[in-house]
Design an enzyme around this catalytic site. Structure first.
Site, PDB file in Angstrom:
ATOM      1  N   SER A 144      15.518 -23.376  12.400  1.00 20.28           N
ATOM      2  CA  SER A 144      15.827 -22.948  13.759  1.00 20.28           C
ATOM      3  C   SER A 144      15.073 -23.813  14.763  1.00 20.28           C
ATOM      4  O   SER A 144      13.933 -24.236  14.506  1.00 20.28           O
ATOM      5  CB  SER A 144      15.429 -21.491  13.968  1.00 20.28           C
ATOM      6  OG  SER A 144      15.563 -21.113  15.327  1.00 20.28           O
ATOM      7  N   TYR A 157      10.606 -14.121  13.216  1.00 19.94           N
ATOM      8  CA  TYR A 157      11.734 -14.937  12.743  1.00 19.94           C
ATOM      9  C   TYR A 157      11.336 -16.409  12.690  1.00 19.94           C
ATOM     10  O   TYR A 157      11.561 -17.100  11.689  1.00 19.94           O
ATOM     11  CB  TYR A 157      12.919 -14.728  13.678  1.00 19.94           C
ATOM     12  CG  TYR A 157      14.123 -15.589  13.385  1.00 19.94           C
ATOM     13  CD1 TYR A 157      15.062 -15.209  12.433  1.00 19.94           C
ATOM     14  CD2 TYR A 157      14.330 -16.787  14.077  1.00 19.94           C
ATOM     15  CE1 TYR A 157      16.175 -15.992  12.176  1.00 19.94           C
ATOM     16  CE2 TYR A 157      15.439 -17.580  13.819  1.00 19.94           C
ATOM     17  CZ  TYR A 157      16.358 -17.179  12.874  1.00 19.94           C
ATOM     18  OH  TYR A 157      17.456 -17.963  12.614  1.00 19.94           O
TER      19      TYR A 157
END
Length: 252
Positions: A144, A157
């Site tokens: 990400s 996350y």
């Protein structure tokens, strides 16, 4: 890339579906996984078959490592019976879940789910599949952009994805003698249903992303599917142990 076989986790929607379609369009056979939505999985099968591709979709909860042994047995059976092969070539660890919370508000349950899906799941699924990956194959771990930039709400996350990036480098080193490339691909903000579809469905969020992106828009699933296909194509054969960001230039 004809006659190659790719396993893509979370292939029934979003980035995984786009990757499956892009690879199928280049002649790669697909084994995809889905978590629970059979209808979405069937739609992917129909779209790939319409392209003239071969595909099987298998149910898998990447967050439940106790099922990996059985899943690997399913993969071996599908390779043999359907694809007439004993190895596959590409693994895309894509399946994921979202959890938005500040550090102070993150619960242990949220943290554990993120660990199980993004880190433990990808780690041990890849380990179990190692005997079936062909020498000279390739692995892509989806990371990400949030490992580089740090907006409030994604601390747990992003921490998992940071761990995935470190694991990717170690894996590339260990699998190098087998000629297996391993890279992490880090999308920026993408307009999908992930995380409740915020980037796609909230005009203010979408505009904010566009304003902070060099190319002037939020990403689309096809941007990432195409990047996966590029890395698994001929142009990616000398790329390994890298973090490749596909964000359109977010926060540059």
């Amino acid at each position: 890339m004809s006659n190659k076989i790719a396993i893509i986790t979370g292939a029934s929607r979003g980035l995984g579906k786009s990757a499956a379609l892009h690879l199928a369009a280049q002649g790669v056979d697909i084994i995809g996984t889905y978590h629970s939505n059979v209808a979405e999985a069937q739609n992917v099968i129909a779209e790939i078959e319409a392209l003239g591709g071969r595909v099987k979709m298998l149910q898998l909860d990447v967050g439940d490592s106790s099922r990996f042994e059985g899943f690997v047995g399913q993969v071996a059976a599908v390779l043999s019976a359907f694809f007439k092969a004993d190895r596959f070539d590409f693994l895309v660890n894509n399946a994921g879940v979202a959890a938005r919370a500040s550090f102070a508000e993150t619960t242990e349950a949220q943290f554990d789910q993120l660990v199980n899906v993004h880190l433990k799941g990808s780690f041990f699924l890849t380990q179990k599949l190692l005997p079936l990956i062909a020498d000279g194959g390739r692995i892509i771990n989806i990371s990400s952009g949030l490992t580089r930039f740090s907006p409030v709400g994604y601390v747990a996350y992003a921490a998992m994805k940071g761990a995935v990036e470190v694991w990717t480098r170690y894996l590339a080193n260990e699998l190098g003698p087998r000629g297996i490339n391993v890279n992490s691909l880090a999308p920026g903000a993408i307009a999908t249903d992930f995380g409740g579809g915020t980037v796609r469905d909230n005009p203010d969020v979408n505009a904010w992303v566009a304003a902070n992106t060099a190319l002037g828009r939020a990403g689309q699933p096809d941007d990432i599917g195409a990047a996966v296909a590029m890395l698994l194509g001929d142009g990616g054969k000398w790329i390994t142990a890298q973090r490749i960001e596909a964000s359109g230039g977010m926060f540059v």
